[in-house]
Design a protein around this motif. Structure first.
Motif, short mmCIF file in Angstrom:
data_model
loop_
_atom_site.label_atom_id
_atom_site.label_comp_id
_atom_site.label_asym_id
_atom_site.label_seq_id
_atom_site.Cartn_x
_atom_site.Cartn_y
_atom_site.Cartn_z
N MET A 66 -7.64 -8.56 -2.96
CA MET A 66 -6.94 -8.05 -4.14
C MET A 66 -6.71 -9.22 -5.08
O MET A 66 -6.43 -10.35 -4.64
CB MET A 66 -5.61 -7.41 -3.72
CG MET A 66 -5.82 -6.06 -3.07
SD MET A 66 -4.28 -5.32 -2.51
CE MET A 66 -3.94 -6.30 -1.07
N ARG B 155 -7.72 -10.12 11.61
CA ARG B 155 -8.60 -9.64 10.53
C ARG B 155 -9.93 -10.40 10.58
O ARG B 155 -11.00 -9.82 10.47
CB ARG B 155 -7.88 -9.89 9.21
CG ARG B 155 -8.24 -9.01 8.07
CD ARG B 155 -7.54 -7.68 8.15
NE ARG B 155 -7.89 -6.82 7.04
CZ ARG B 155 -7.72 -5.52 7.02
NH1 ARG B 155 -7.20 -4.89 8.05
NH2 ARG B 155 -8.06 -4.81 5.98
N GLU C 109 -8.24 -9.21 2.19
CA GLU C 109 -7.11 -9.04 1.25
C GLU C 109 -6.76 -10.33 0.50
O GLU C 109 -6.62 -10.33 -0.70
CB GLU C 109 -5.84 -8.48 1.93
CG GLU C 109 -6.06 -7.28 2.86
CD GLU C 109 -6.60 -6.03 2.19
OE1 GLU C 109 -6.82 -6.03 0.99
OE2 GLU C 109 -6.82 -5.03 2.91
N TYR D 176 -3.42 10.39 -1.47
CA TYR D 176 -4.07 9.12 -1.07
C TYR D 176 -3.91 8.14 -2.22
O TYR D 176 -4.87 7.62 -2.76
CB TYR D 176 -5.55 9.36 -0.76
CG TYR D 176 -6.19 8.30 0.11
CD1 TYR D 176 -6.23 8.42 1.50
CD2 TYR D 176 -6.76 7.15 -0.44
CE1 TYR D 176 -6.81 7.45 2.30
CE2 TYR D 176 -7.35 6.18 0.34
CZ TYR D 176 -7.38 6.33 1.71
OH TYR D 176 -7.96 5.36 2.51
N SER E 242 -10.16 5.48 5.51
CA SER E 242 -8.96 6.10 6.09
C SER E 242 -7.87 5.05 6.27
O SER E 242 -8.12 3.85 6.18
CB SER E 242 -9.30 6.69 7.47
OG SER E 242 -9.51 5.65 8.40
N GLY E 243 -6.68 5.55 6.56
CA GLY E 243 -5.64 4.66 7.05
C GLY E 243 -6.11 4.09 8.39
O GLY E 243 -7.11 4.55 8.95
N GLU E 244 -5.39 3.10 8.90
CA GLU E 244 -5.84 2.50 10.17
C GLU E 244 -5.19 3.22 11.34
O GLU E 244 -3.97 3.20 11.50
CB GLU E 244 -5.49 1.00 10.20
CG GLU E 244 -6.10 0.33 11.42
CD GLU E 244 -5.91 -1.17 11.42
OE1 GLU E 244 -6.23 -1.82 10.42
OE2 GLU E 244 -5.42 -1.68 12.45
N GLY F 299 -10.44 0.23 8.94
CA GLY F 299 -9.54 -0.81 9.42
C GLY F 299 -10.03 -1.56 10.64
O GLY F 299 -11.20 -1.52 11.01
N ARG G 181 -11.52 -5.43 4.01
CA ARG G 181 -11.11 -6.53 3.13
C ARG G 181 -10.23 -7.52 3.87
O ARG G 181 -9.35 -7.10 4.64
CB ARG G 181 -10.31 -5.97 1.95
CG ARG G 181 -11.14 -5.24 0.92
CD ARG G 181 -10.23 -4.82 -0.22
NE ARG G 181 -10.93 -4.24 -1.32
CZ ARG G 181 -10.31 -3.85 -2.46
NH1 ARG G 181 -9.01 -3.98 -2.58
NH2 ARG G 181 -11.01 -3.33 -3.44
N CYS H 298 0.81 -1.22 0.00
CA CYS H 298 0.00 0.00 0.00
C CYS H 298 0.85 1.27 0.00
O CYS H 298 1.75 1.44 0.82
CB CYS H 298 -0.90 -0.02 1.24
SG CYS H 298 -1.91 1.46 1.40
N PRO I 277 -8.30 -5.44 -8.81
CA PRO I 277 -6.95 -5.90 -9.11
C PRO I 277 -5.93 -5.29 -8.16
O PRO I 277 -6.08 -4.14 -7.73
CB PRO I 277 -6.72 -5.39 -10.54
CG PRO I 277 -7.72 -4.31 -10.76
CD PRO I 277 -8.89 -4.61 -9.88
N TYR I 278 -4.90 -6.06 -7.82
CA TYR I 278 -3.73 -5.49 -7.15
C TYR I 278 -2.96 -4.68 -8.18
O TYR I 278 -2.75 -5.14 -9.31
CB TYR I 278 -2.84 -6.61 -6.57
CG TYR I 278 -1.43 -6.11 -6.28
CD1 TYR I 278 -1.22 -5.18 -5.26
CD2 TYR I 278 -0.34 -6.52 -7.05
CE1 TYR I 278 0.06 -4.67 -5.02
CE2 TYR I 278 0.94 -6.02 -6.80
CZ TYR I 278 1.12 -5.10 -5.79
OH TYR I 278 2.39 -4.59 -5.56
N ILE I 279 -2.55 -3.48 -7.78
CA ILE I 279 -1.74 -2.63 -8.67
C ILE I 279 -0.50 -2.20 -7.90
O ILE I 279 -0.61 -1.73 -6.76
CB ILE I 279 -2.54 -1.40 -9.14
CG1 ILE I 279 -3.83 -1.85 -9.85
CG2 ILE I 279 -1.69 -0.53 -10.09
CD1 ILE I 279 -4.79 -0.73 -10.19
#
Ligand code: SAM
Ligand code: SF4
Length: 363
Positions: free
Chosen positions: A204, A185, A163, A314, A106-108, A140, A161, A68, A234-236
């Motif tokens: 992802m 999680r 993930e 972001y 947001s971020g966690e 999160g 997610r 990330c 998709p993972y990017i």
């Protein structure tokens, strides 16, 4: 091996059948699966799309997920937190445009100040918009107590997610410490259900080392957790992350995109009543990604309402789209695009998960 037409007539698929569906490679077979999913959506939820205005509240994050772009250790990010007034401006825009719903992402972060900030924002938004917007949070892993507090303050849906449901792969894409465990999680997802939310998760697609069997397992997981919403894409890769080192192992972007559409379609066949978002990451890999996601069975779009000056900070992955697009103009063009493919935007509707309401009726 069962032929494709027979497989597509089933309402639920075994792991092996999911692997078979996700293993198709030809354009014709892929199109047949996507068409079946669109028909399934049309006959259950209808050709309807719900909007959630996306507000990226803060890019501060205490975690260091290897994939990330806003991970704590990335020193190339200018950190920001929107003020309550800025968030209320975004909410006001969504309300007046008839979006019906907001997502605050947001971020966690943990701690009393962050918990109180979100709680206060929920009250202020509901007050300002006369309780006419439903709110989804995506902030999160938090304690059950925090999830309950935010639910009480008026958040109804939560996206977290998983993930990837392959635990070994999860460990490869996260630091090995107590803040990044697969078990916590899962526990957080269970706590969200306990707290009363419509629960959303996702994965992802196309992570380095991920197999088709892993993706089939992800669909099995969504079903066994009986989730109400899914957001997957998709993972990017992002150049300033540790996982960028593995970029040469990735499926080509076009293949990650095709697999993401297939995942949406196969999940729609198996969970016809859930809400599913056409993710921004789809649009990053293909300019028509969002409408293609909707045509594969998704029914939610999340236009970005974050102030343009903050959006560039972001960036979860490289080439995130719409960094400078005006939200009002984007809504008009989105409406035209969806009209053209036979989908109707449901303005001024909450668009709650029908999977959730059907489960509640059964309980
Ligand atoms: N911090 C919260 C969390 O992680 O659950 C919510 C915000 S986080 C930015 C939202 C999602 O972005 C993550 O769940 C992850 O799936 C996705 N994401 C992060 N980096 C990504 C990447 N490089 N490619 C695709 N999706 C990514
Ligand atoms: Fe933080 Fe979420 Fe990014 Fe992980 S995915 S680093 S928790 S913002």
């Amino acid at each position: 091996m069962t032929d494709l037409t027979t497989l597509l007539s089933k309402t639920t698929h075994s792991h092996q059948e999911l692997v078979q569906l996700l293993s198709v490679t030809s354009t014709e077979d892929t199109a047949q699966i996507l068409d079946a999913a669109l028909q399934k959506k049309a006959s259950t939820l209808g050709r309807k799309v719900y909007l959630r205005g996306l507000i990226e509240l803060t890019n501060h994050c205490s975690k260091n997920c290897y994939y990330c772009g806003i991970r704590a250790a990335n020193k190339n990010v200018t950190r920001y937190t929107l003020t309550d007034e800025e968030v209320l401006d975004c909410a006001d825009f969504a309300w007046k445009q008839g979006f019906g719903s907001l997502v605050i992402q947001s971020g966690e972060l943990s701690g009393t100040a962050f918990t109180a900030q979100i709680e206060g924002l929920l009250h202020k938004i509901h007050q300002h918009t006369k309780n006419e917007l439903t709110i989804t949070l995506s902030c999160g892993e938090q304690s059950l107590d925090t999830y309950k507090r935010w639910f009480k303050a008026g958040a109804e849906r939560y996206l977290l997610r998983i993930e990837t449901t392959n635990k070994a792969l999860y460990q490869q894409i996260h630091p090995h410490d107590t803040h990044h465990t697969w078990e916590s999680r899962i526990e957080a997802l269970q706590n969200l259900r306990l707290a009363g939310y419509q629960v959303g998760t996702g994965v992802m697609i196309g992570l380095p080392g991920q197999s088709i069997s892993d993706l089939a397992g992800d669909i099995g997981f969504f079903r066994s957790m009986d989730v109400d919403m899914v957001g997957m894409g998709p993972y990017i890769e992002h150049a300033d992350t540790p996982m960028f080192e593995k970029a040469q192992l990735l499926w080509p972007a076009s293949e990650r995109f095709r697999m993401a559409l297939l995942m949406i379609a196969v999940l729609r066949l198996n969970m016809p009543w859930i809400n599913m978002a056409a993710s921004t990451a789809l649009e990053t890999l293909d300019p028509l990604g969002r409408q293609k996601g909707i045509l594969a069975g998704a029914n939610v779009v999340m236009p970005n309402l974050t102030p343009v000056t903050n959006r560039k900070n972001y960036q979860l992955y490289n080439n995130k789209p719409n960094l400078d697009k005006d939200a009002a103009l984007s809504t008009i063009s989105l409406q035209k695009v969806l009209d053209a493919i036979g989908e109707t935007i449901c303005f001024n509707e909450a668009g709650n998960s029908q999977h959730f309401s059907r489960r509640q009726q059964q309980e």
